[in-house]
Write a protein that holds these residues in place. Sequence first.
Motif, short mmCIF file in Angstrom:
data_model
loop_
_atom_site.label_atom_id
_atom_site.label_comp_id
_atom_site.label_asym_id
_atom_site.label_seq_id
_atom_site.Cartn_x
_atom_site.Cartn_y
_atom_site.Cartn_z
N ALA A 1 0.76 -1.03 -0.03
CA ALA A 1 0.09 -0.02 -0.19
C ALA A 1 0.83 1.35 0.07
O ALA A 1 0.35 2.48 -0.51
CB ALA A 1 -0.81 -0.10 1.22
N PHE A 2 1.96 1.32 0.40
CA PHE A 2 2.86 2.42 0.50
C PHE A 2 3.82 2.85 -0.90
O PHE A 2 4.69 3.53 -0.92
CB PHE A 2 3.85 2.40 1.57
CG PHE A 2 3.37 2.04 3.02
CD1 PHE A 2 2.61 3.02 3.71
CD2 PHE A 2 3.54 0.83 3.63
CE1 PHE A 2 2.02 2.87 4.96
CE2 PHE A 2 2.70 0.41 4.93
CZ PHE A 2 2.15 1.53 5.26
N CYS A 3 3.58 1.89 -1.79
CA CYS A 3 4.38 1.97 -3.00
C CYS A 3 3.64 2.59 -4.11
O CYS A 3 3.10 2.11 -5.28
CB CYS A 3 4.76 0.59 -3.45
SG CYS A 3 5.50 -0.75 -2.35
N GLU A 4 3.31 4.03 -3.68
CA GLU A 4 2.63 4.56 -4.82
C GLU A 4 3.63 5.67 -5.67
O GLU A 4 3.07 6.06 -6.46
CB GLU A 4 1.64 5.88 -4.01
CG GLU A 4 0.58 4.98 -2.92
CD GLU A 4 -0.16 5.78 -2.40
OE1 GLU A 4 0.00 7.13 -2.41
OE2 GLU A 4 -1.11 5.36 -1.69
N GLU A 5 4.95 5.80 -5.39
CA GLU A 5 5.80 6.31 -6.21
C GLU A 5 6.83 5.40 -6.80
O GLU A 5 7.11 4.45 -6.55
CB GLU A 5 6.69 7.47 -5.32
CG GLU A 5 5.50 8.38 -4.62
CD GLU A 5 6.39 9.54 -3.77
OE1 GLU A 5 7.51 9.69 -4.12
OE2 GLU A 5 5.32 9.82 -2.81
N ALA A 6 7.46 6.12 -7.82
CA ALA A 6 8.68 5.32 -8.78
C ALA A 6 9.54 4.90 -7.68
O ALA A 6 10.01 5.86 -6.89
CB ALA A 6 9.01 5.96 -9.75
N GLY A 7 10.17 3.65 -7.82
CA GLY A 7 11.43 3.45 -6.86
C GLY A 7 10.87 2.71 -5.49
O GLY A 7 12.06 2.43 -4.77
N HIS A 8 9.70 2.74 -5.37
CA HIS A 8 9.05 2.22 -4.04
C HIS A 8 8.67 0.72 -4.26
O HIS A 8 7.75 0.49 -5.03
CB HIS A 8 8.05 2.99 -3.24
CG HIS A 8 8.66 4.47 -2.85
ND1 HIS A 8 8.65 4.71 -1.43
CD2 HIS A 8 9.04 5.66 -3.57
CE1 HIS A 8 9.27 6.01 -1.43
NE2 HIS A 8 9.49 6.45 -2.59
N TRP A 9 9.46 -0.09 -3.63
CA TRP A 9 9.23 -1.51 -3.76
C TRP A 9 8.97 -2.21 -2.48
O TRP A 9 9.49 -2.11 -1.37
CB TRP A 9 10.39 -2.40 -4.58
CG TRP A 9 10.82 -1.86 -5.87
CD1 TRP A 9 10.22 -0.81 -6.60
CD2 TRP A 9 11.64 -2.70 -6.67
NE1 TRP A 9 10.80 -0.89 -7.89
CE2 TRP A 9 11.72 -1.67 -7.84
CE3 TRP A 9 12.56 -3.62 -6.51
CZ2 TRP A 9 12.54 -2.12 -8.92
CZ3 TRP A 9 13.39 -3.81 -7.64
CH2 TRP A 9 13.50 -3.25 -8.66
N PHE A 10 7.81 -3.30 -2.63
CA PHE A 10 7.80 -4.04 -1.66
C PHE A 10 7.81 -5.24 -2.04
O PHE A 10 7.32 -5.87 -2.92
CB PHE A 10 6.16 -3.83 -1.02
CG PHE A 10 5.54 -5.03 -0.07
CD1 PHE A 10 6.28 -5.09 1.13
CD2 PHE A 10 4.85 -5.98 -0.52
CE1 PHE A 10 5.90 -6.28 2.10
CE2 PHE A 10 4.49 -7.02 0.30
CZ PHE A 10 5.00 -7.01 1.90
N ILE A 11 9.04 -6.13 -1.34
CA ILE A 11 9.45 -7.37 -1.67
C ILE A 11 8.36 -8.57 -1.17
O ILE A 11 8.15 -8.45 -0.01
CB ILE A 11 10.70 -7.69 -1.25
CG1 ILE A 11 11.55 -6.71 -1.84
CG2 ILE A 11 11.36 -9.22 -1.60
CD1 ILE A 11 11.98 -6.57 -3.12
N THR A 12 7.79 -9.34 -2.01
CA THR A 12 6.73 -10.10 -1.60
C THR A 12 6.86 -11.55 -1.91
O THR A 12 7.90 -12.05 -2.68
CB THR A 12 5.27 -9.98 -2.17
OG1 THR A 12 4.42 -10.93 -1.84
CG2 THR A 12 5.46 -9.85 -3.94
N THR A 13 6.58 -12.55 -1.00
CA THR A 13 7.13 -14.10 -1.40
C THR A 13 5.87 -14.73 -2.01
O THR A 13 5.95 -15.86 -2.36
CB THR A 13 7.17 -14.54 0.19
OG1 THR A 13 5.96 -14.51 1.06
CG2 THR A 13 8.30 -14.04 1.04
N SER A 14 4.87 -13.89 -2.38
CA SER A 14 3.74 -14.42 -3.09
C SER A 14 3.80 -13.92 -4.77
O SER A 14 3.64 -12.74 -4.79
CB SER A 14 2.39 -14.20 -2.50
OG SER A 14 1.32 -14.33 -3.28
N ARG A 15 4.09 -14.83 -5.57
CA ARG A 15 4.00 -14.26 -7.02
C ARG A 15 2.56 -13.81 -7.18
O ARG A 15 2.62 -12.86 -8.25
CB ARG A 15 4.17 -15.69 -7.79
CG ARG A 15 4.47 -15.44 -9.10
CD ARG A 15 4.64 -16.63 -10.08
NE ARG A 15 6.16 -16.98 -10.01
CZ ARG A 15 6.43 -18.36 -9.68
NH1 ARG A 15 5.66 -19.03 -9.53
NH2 ARG A 15 7.86 -18.30 -9.54
#
Length: 113
Positions: free
Chosen positions: A67-81
Motif C-alpha cells: 500500500a505504500f508503493c505509490e511512487e517510482a522506486g518504492h518496492w515491497f518485496i513479496t513472497t507471493s507471486r
Amino acid sequence: MAYFLHIHLLIANFLFASPQPYQAVDLCELKGAVYIESVASLADYRVFVLEQEDFADLLVFKEQGKAFCEEAGHWFITTSRSEADFSIFLEAFADEAELRIFYTEFPSLAGCP
C-alpha cells in the motif's frame, strides 16, 4: 448457414487481427510489489544490485507494505507471486542485467537519479 458464416468471420478476425502495439515500460517508473524469481526466464526484469549508488539506473526504497508503493522506486518485496505487480531475477553480474539498482535508506531519493 448464417451461424456457420458468423463462426467463420469470428475465426478469421481472430487469426488475421493486427496485434496490439508493444507498450515499452519506463524502468524509472517501476513501483509496487516485487517477487524475486529463482529462474531468469520467468522474471519480468533482470536486475543487478549495486553496492554504491553512483552507477545505478534506479534507486529503490524497500517499503513495509504494498500500500505504500505509490511512487517510482518504492518496492515491497513479496513472497507471493500472485501478489506481485512484477517479478525480478537477481543477476550475479552487472553486464547480464537490464536494470542496475541501489537500495537507498531514504524514501525521498527513490526513483531515477
